[in-house]
Design a protein around this motif. Sequence first.
Motif, PDB file in Angstrom:
ATOM      1  N   VAL A   1      32.487  27.106  43.903  1.00 35.80           N
ATOM      2  CA  VAL A   1      33.745  27.479  44.557  1.00 35.80           C
ATOM      3  C   VAL A   1      34.035  28.950  44.255  1.00 35.80           C
ATOM      4  CG1 VAL A   1      34.787  25.194  44.609  1.00 35.80           C
ATOM      5  CG2 VAL A   1      35.113  26.633  42.587  1.00 35.80           C
ATOM      6  N   LEU A   2      34.592  29.633  45.262  1.00 32.25           N
ATOM      7  CA  LEU A   2      35.063  31.007  45.104  1.00 32.25           C
ATOM      8  C   LEU A   2      36.548  30.955  44.785  1.00 32.25           C
ATOM      9  CD1 LEU A   2      33.957  33.955  45.442  1.00 32.25           C
ATOM     10  CD2 LEU A   2      35.030  33.922  47.706  1.00 32.25           C
ATOM     11  N   VAL A   3      36.978  31.689  43.768  1.00 27.34           N
ATOM     12  CA  VAL A   3      38.382  31.682  43.360  1.00 27.34           C
ATOM     13  C   VAL A   3      38.951  33.093  43.442  1.00 27.34           C
ATOM     14  CG1 VAL A   3      38.171  29.633  41.899  1.00 27.34           C
ATOM     15  CG2 VAL A   3      37.718  31.881  40.913  1.00 27.34           C
TER      16      VAL A   3
ATOM     17  N   GLN B   1      32.574  38.411  38.657  1.00 26.45           N
ATOM     18  CA  GLN B   1      32.011  39.300  39.674  1.00 26.45           C
ATOM     19  C   GLN B   1      32.480  40.746  39.517  1.00 26.45           C
ATOM     20  OE1 GLN B   1      29.719  37.822  41.994  1.00 26.45           O
ATOM     21  NE2 GLN B   1      30.009  36.327  40.344  1.00 26.45           N
ATOM     22  N   GLY B   2      33.222  41.033  38.447  1.00 26.55           N
ATOM     23  CA  GLY B   2      33.654  42.408  38.211  1.00 26.55           C
ATOM     24  C   GLY B   2      35.140  42.597  38.411  1.00 26.55           C
ATOM     25  N   GLU B   3      35.632  43.695  37.884  1.00 25.92           N
ATOM     26  CA  GLU B   3      37.053  44.002  37.908  1.00 25.92           C
ATOM     27  C   GLU B   3      37.587  44.065  39.337  1.00 25.92           C
ATOM     28  OE1 GLU B   3      40.605  44.464  36.080  1.00 25.92           O
ATOM     29  OE2 GLU B   3      38.675  44.251  35.044  1.00 25.92           O
ATOM     30  N   GLY B   4      38.715  43.385  39.572  1.00 19.74           N
ATOM     31  CA  GLY B   4      39.374  43.442  40.859  1.00 19.74           C
ATOM     32  C   GLY B   4      38.708  42.627  41.956  1.00 19.74           C
ATOM     33  N   ARG B   5      37.733  41.795  41.590  1.00 21.11           N
ATOM     34  CA  ARG B   5      37.032  41.000  42.589  1.00 21.11           C
ATOM     35  C   ARG B   5      37.308  39.509  42.357  1.00 21.11           C
ATOM     36  NH1 ARG B   5      31.032  42.223  43.694  1.00 21.11           N
ATOM     37  NH2 ARG B   5      31.760  41.972  45.830  1.00 21.11           N
ATOM     38  N   PRO B   6      37.082  38.681  43.396  1.00 22.08           N
ATOM     39  CA  PRO B   6      37.215  37.238  43.176  1.00 22.08           C
ATOM     40  C   PRO B   6      36.246  36.759  42.092  1.00 22.08           C
ATOM     41  CG  PRO B   6      37.070  37.753  45.516  1.00 22.08           C
ATOM     42  CD  PRO B   6      36.732  39.009  44.777  1.00 22.08           C
ATOM     43  N   GLY B   7      36.503  35.575  41.586  1.00 19.74           N
ATOM     44  CA  GLY B   7      35.604  34.952  40.621  1.00 19.74           C
ATOM     45  C   GLY B   7      34.792  33.858  41.281  1.00 19.74           C
ATOM     46  N   LEU B   8      33.692  33.500  40.669  1.00 18.55           N
ATOM     47  CA  LEU B   8      32.803  32.457  41.199  1.00 18.55           C
ATOM     48  C   LEU B   8      32.571  31.420  40.108  1.00 18.55           C
ATOM     49  CD1 LEU B   8      30.999  31.579  43.613  1.00 18.55           C
ATOM     50  CD2 LEU B   8      29.150  32.892  42.550  1.00 18.55           C
ATOM     51  N   ILE B   9      32.716  30.161  40.469  1.00 18.91           N
ATOM     52  CA  ILE B   9      32.485  29.078  39.510  1.00 18.91           C
ATOM     53  C   ILE B   9      31.423  28.146  40.065  1.00 18.91           C
ATOM     54  CG2 ILE B   9      33.488  27.152  38.232  1.00 18.91           C
ATOM     55  CD1 ILE B   9      36.206  28.426  38.489  1.00 18.91           C
ATOM     56  N   CYS B  10      30.396  27.914  39.276  1.00 23.28           N
ATOM     57  CA  CYS B  10      29.481  26.814  39.562  1.00 23.28           C
ATOM     58  C   CYS B  10      30.118  25.588  38.910  1.00 23.28           C
ATOM     59  CB  CYS B  10      28.089  27.082  38.995  1.00 23.28           C
ATOM     60  SG  CYS B  10      26.917  25.737  39.281  1.00 23.28           S
ATOM     61  N   LEU B  11      30.841  24.819  39.709  1.00 23.65           N
ATOM     62  CA  LEU B  11      31.585  23.675  39.170  1.00 23.65           C
ATOM     63  C   LEU B  11      30.663  22.653  38.538  1.00 23.65           C
ATOM     64  CD1 LEU B  11      34.286  22.731  41.844  1.00 23.65           C
ATOM     65  CD2 LEU B  11      34.669  23.805  39.616  1.00 23.65           C
ATOM     66  N   SER B  12      29.477  22.508  39.132  1.00 22.66           N
ATOM     67  CA  SER B  12      28.583  21.451  38.666  1.00 22.66           C
ATOM     68  C   SER B  12      27.135  21.821  38.936  1.00 22.66           C
ATOM     69  CB  SER B  12      28.907  20.141  39.383  1.00 22.66           C
ATOM     70  OG  SER B  12      27.988  19.130  39.032  1.00 22.66           O
TER      71      SER B  12
ATOM     72  N   ILE C   1      41.223  28.357  44.504  1.00 22.86           N
ATOM     73  CA  ILE C   1      40.094  28.336  45.436  1.00 22.86           C
ATOM     74  C   ILE C   1      40.486  29.019  46.746  1.00 22.86           C
ATOM     75  CG2 ILE C   1      38.536  26.850  46.752  1.00 22.86           C
ATOM     76  CD1 ILE C   1      38.740  24.807  44.475  1.00 22.86           C
ATOM     77  N   ILE C   2      39.626  29.953  47.226  1.00 20.98           N
ATOM     78  CA  ILE C   2      39.960  30.738  48.420  1.00 20.98           C
ATOM     79  C   ILE C   2      38.900  30.643  49.515  1.00 20.98           C
ATOM     80  CG2 ILE C   2      41.379  32.383  47.129  1.00 20.98           C
ATOM     81  CD1 ILE C   2      38.986  34.336  47.206  1.00 20.98           C
TER      82      ILE C   2
END
Length: 563
Positions: A371-373, A407-418, A457-458
């Motif tokens: 998921v992208l957050v 993903q770096g400052e000021g950027r969305p985050g990425l989670i591998c949920l599973s 989540i976005i």
Amino acid sequence: MTSAVPNAPQHEEPDARPITMFGPDFPFAYDDFVKSPHGIGSVPDAVHGTKVAVIGGGLSGMLAARELLRMGFQPVVYEADQIGGRMRSVPFEGHDGIVAEMGAMRFPPSSTTLFHYLDEMGLETEDFPNPLSEATSSTVVDLKGESHYARTLADLPDVYHQVADAWLKTLEELAALVPLQEAVRQRDVRRLKEVWNELVRRYDDETFYGFLARSVPFQSFRLREVFGQVGFGTGGWDTDYPNSILEILRVVATAADDHHRGIVGGSQQLPLRLWSRPVGDASYWPEGTSVRSLHAGGRPRGAVTEIRRTEPHRFTITDAEGNIDTYPAVVYTAQSWMLLNNIRADERLLPIDHWTAIERTHYMGSSKVFVLVDRPFWKDIDPGTGREVMSMTLTDRMSRGTYLLDQGEGRPGLICLSYTWADDSLKLLPLDAGKRTEIMLNSLKQIYPDVDIRSHIIATPATVTWEAEHAFMGAFKANLPGHYRYQERLYTHFMQDRLPAPYRGLFLAGDDVSWTAGWAEGAVTTALNAVWGVMHHFGGRTAPENPGPGDVFDQIAPLRLED
């Protein structure tokens, strides 16, 4: 596969050579081979421009195609889906540069031949946030409803230290770890084959679980259970318990489970660049020629639907668009099971013993949910505990392994949920991305009751289950006990002077024929074997100063077990 247990000791001295994926079954220095200024081989001028079919556009196929072009052949690539294979980096619309790594996502520096091509293609790597690694600020281990927060192994309860100690002692006592790794480090071929071949004879019929159960340090079922759920290096390895212990020992001996790196911008860039970038030092072809430029419209041919042997010593291939073409040689890098179902394969392609080996191939399944957050909210500090609100997570719940990818400052985050394997992956097989995401969010809610992941989540979740992918049917090969003989047949297939003449000309490569399946180094090195095989098939040769894998095969050949 995720882990909170440290890797096997490497007994390094300050000036010691690093451990690399040198052998142990076939200890050939592929990294030195591809770096040599003498090149990896040449063919007679009369052969230049000869078309060679390359089936499969993953890493192995793209590397084979590029090196064949470099020799002066004309590679013709067939691909059923997209260039990259299981190096599949899926973007999120509207968020350039952020990708979900659906397949390969972490690479050990011991993969020195792979890293040669990463450097050649101008790709950068970064530390991958495995549990308890320096790239991971914190890890939570949640087993049987009890969670433990840790920055290092020292922060975990005593049972985890017992598991770590039991694993290291078992490797040293039952698998000759110290002399094995020292031989790999020093590239002492004689000693390496002496130690490894004895392990093959001793353990070919042994499961991973059986190996642990016979160990004195692992006599406690509780330790075996925790080890299976938490694992070492890259994995909670209980899903691997039915597999051959030799598969695991190869990983440990070559440090494939250690200090992983991720490819900045996504792993799929490597096969895409091998496909599209000009080969500057190619024989025969003009400056600026790439594998892609040799294909009409810059696209590979479509999926192969049929391969037949035709006279005289040719291979006739039909693709999904109905095109029929004939070649004097073929490099086959796709999943071997494709030859049993998706492709109408002439039985004369391979000797019967090789067909048996393909039929016995055992694949591991694997699923991921990303998921992208909106931001890396997990870095927020809980005022009550003073800790990050979320950590890299290992659990026996459905999510199993959860990775937090900044993903770096000021950027969305990425989670591998599973990230799940084998039976755990099959539990998700019938579910779509939305239902999988709900299960994982519910799982993680039990561990982090005050964290509302859903509100961040976005984008639409991304997911894959490799055993459900039509052109793959599994994540990678993993031998069962007793399969060594099958693997030896497939790996040595490139040495075709040993085959009856009617079975020559088709060369197997890729993950399925590698001794270290699931690691990109195996895809690279088996591609180089196939390239050597094609070169030899057409009367080519390597420079005396840089002999290839086939030139020295008899001195370092894998052990051949008696029937």
